[in-house]
Design an enzyme around this catalytic site. Structure first.
Site, PDB file in Angstrom:
ATOM      1  N   GLU A   1      -2.357   6.405  -3.150  1.00 31.88           N
ATOM      2  CA  GLU A   1      -1.789   5.640  -2.014  1.00 31.88           C
ATOM      3  C   GLU A   1      -1.061   6.256  -0.811  1.00 31.88           C
ATOM      4  OE1 GLU A   1       0.705   2.593  -3.548  1.00 31.88           O
ATOM      5  OE2 GLU A   1      -0.523   1.811  -5.134  1.00 31.88           O
TER       6      GLU A   1
ATOM      7  N   GLU B   1      -5.724  -2.962   1.317  1.00 34.06           N
ATOM      8  CA  GLU B   1      -5.055  -4.142   0.430  1.00 34.06           C
ATOM      9  C   GLU B   1      -4.254  -4.860   1.502  1.00 34.06           C
ATOM     10  OE1 GLU B   1      -3.201  -2.909  -3.105  1.00 34.06           O
ATOM     11  OE2 GLU B   1      -2.137  -4.944  -3.336  1.00 34.06           O
TER      12      GLU B   1
ATOM     13  N   ASP C   1      -2.661   1.310 -11.499  1.00 34.98           N
ATOM     14  CA  ASP C   1      -1.340   1.513 -12.121  1.00 34.98           C
ATOM     15  C   ASP C   1      -0.680  -0.085 -12.076  1.00 34.98           C
ATOM     16  OD1 ASP C   1      -1.035   1.212  -9.448  1.00 34.98           O
ATOM     17  OD2 ASP C   1       0.234   2.805  -9.199  1.00 34.98           O
ATOM     18  N   SER C   2      -1.597  -1.086 -11.685  1.00 37.02           N
ATOM     19  CA  SER C   2      -1.111  -2.244 -11.985  1.00 37.02           C
ATOM     20  C   SER C   2      -1.101  -2.807 -13.447  1.00 37.02           C
ATOM     21  CB  SER C   2      -2.251  -3.361 -11.187  1.00 37.02           C
ATOM     22  OG  SER C   2      -3.634  -2.993 -11.982  1.00 37.02           O
TER      23      SER C   2
ATOM     24  N   LYS D   1      -7.334   7.982  -7.672  1.00 36.24           N
ATOM     25  CA  LYS D   1      -6.773   7.053  -6.302  1.00 36.24           C
ATOM     26  C   LYS D   1      -5.444   7.423  -6.113  1.00 36.24           C
ATOM     27  CE  LYS D   1      -6.404   2.348  -6.164  1.00 36.24           C
ATOM     28  NZ  LYS D   1      -5.271   2.185  -6.096  1.00 36.24           N
TER      29      LYS D   1
ATOM     30  N   ASP E   1      -5.737   5.534 -11.390  1.00 34.92           N
ATOM     31  CA  ASP E   1      -4.796   5.699 -10.532  1.00 34.92           C
ATOM     32  C   ASP E   1      -3.794   6.721 -10.525  1.00 34.92           C
ATOM     33  OD1 ASP E   1      -4.998   3.971  -8.034  1.00 34.92           O
ATOM     34  OD2 ASP E   1      -3.943   2.346  -9.356  1.00 34.92           O
TER      35      ASP E   1
HETATM   36  O1  KIV Z   1      -3.409  -1.053  -9.333  1.00 27.86           O
HETATM   37  C1  KIV Z   1      -4.270  -1.651  -8.955  1.00 27.86           C
HETATM   38  O2  KIV Z   1      -4.923  -2.396  -9.693  1.00 27.86           O
HETATM   39  C2  KIV Z   1      -4.752  -1.467  -7.724  1.00 27.86           C
HETATM   40  C3  KIV Z   1      -5.764  -2.410  -7.195  1.00 27.86           C
HETATM   41  C4  KIV Z   1      -4.982  -3.656  -6.957  1.00 27.86           C
HETATM   42  C5  KIV Z   1      -6.403  -1.894  -5.850  1.00 27.86           C
HETATM   43  O3  KIV Z   1      -4.459  -0.158  -7.201  1.00 27.86           O
END
Ligand code: KIV
Length: 277
Positions: free
Chosen positions: A114, A181, A44-45, A112, A83
């Protein structure tokens, strides 16, 4: 051949580093696959790197699906993790529904999420549903404001013990991999040695089983900030600007396109066409 959850476990056992990189579109996914990375993360970056938001918070399920689909089409032989965005896994029902969408509609191999011990019932439910799940602890960007900003986590003994316990309970709940992280290297090492599942570090030191970085950071395509843990392998930003400047100049000066870029038609037809009023 596409790696499986078991392959990642074997890589840990055999001390083979696991490479994970983010990708958000078809061409980057193709390039990552060609480079042979073990795993692609549709992170989600993308909220910051491709959508221009200040954080990952505004990213929606529709954004994630929109980017997961082309990545999976571009890297069909690479394991893809997607994510779950902010607010998409508030309870077990939402977690299952939205993870199901990322796998079924997006084509991801795993999801994934968090968070630490608060997420274990969701991880358990995903596991029971047969959806592989990657946990993510330490600095968790979706809730960074609660953590006091984008800061290293687990620096005190008490905080590090909380993260160590979180990692253990997430493994027990069925996570097959865990992203660490921005934690001290010693904590990254301790968690890695305490778990049988692979740890993937981003700013978590050298002893993690694998590493993940944001592709825009390593290629010099994101200039807003550069965390300490990033290594820039190429600086494509200035190369792209140079190419675009050259294009701009050539169009303005009419040196592009050249004859080789043009299509022709039969001479007779061309002659008649040009004679038309
Ligand atoms: O969203 C993302 O790119 C991430 C990584 C930085 C681990 O969660």
């Amino acid at each position: 051949m596409k790696k499986t959850v078991l392959d990642f476990r074997n890589m840990k056992e055999n001390d083979i580093g696991i490479s994970m990189i983010t990708a958000y579109d078809y061409p980057m996914a193709q390039l990552a696959e060609r480079a042979g990375v073990d795993c692609i993360l549709v992170g989600d970056s993308l909220g910051m790197t491709v959508l221009g938001y200040e954080s990952t918070v505004p990213v929606t399920m529709e954004d994630m699906l929109h980017h997961t689909r082309p990545v999976c089409r571009g890297a069909s032989q690479t394991f893809v993790v997607a994510d779950l965005p902010f607010m998409s896994y508030m309870n077990v029902a939402d977690t299952l529904r939205n993870s199901g969408r990322l796998v079924q509609e997006g084509g991801a191999d795993a999801v994934k999420l968090e968070g630490g011990r608060a997420q274990i019932h969701k991880v358990r439910a995903l596991n029971r549903a047969g959806i592989p799940v990657v946990a993510h602890i330490g600095l968790t960007p979706q809730t960074a404001s609660q953590l006091g900003g984008f800061k290293v986590q687990g620096k005190s003994l008490d905080d590090s013990l909380v993260l160590l316990e979180d990692a253990k309970v997430l493994q027990e709940a069925g996570a097959f991999m865990i992203v660490l992280e921005a934690v001290p290297e010693t904590l990254g090492e301790k968690i890695t040695k305490s778990l049988s599942i692979p740890t993937i570090g981003i700013g978590a030191g050298r002893e993690c089983d694998g590493q993940v970085l944001v592709v825009h950071d390593i290629l010099g395509l994101f200039e807003r900030f550069q965390p300490k843990f990033v290594k820039q392998y190429a600086n494509l930003g200035p190369l792209i600007v140079d190419a675009l400047k050259q294009y701009d100049q050539e169009v303005k000066s009419r040196t592009f396109p050249e004859e080789k870029h043009c299509f022709s038609m039969e001479a007779e037809a061309a002659k008649i066409l040009l004679e038309q009023p």
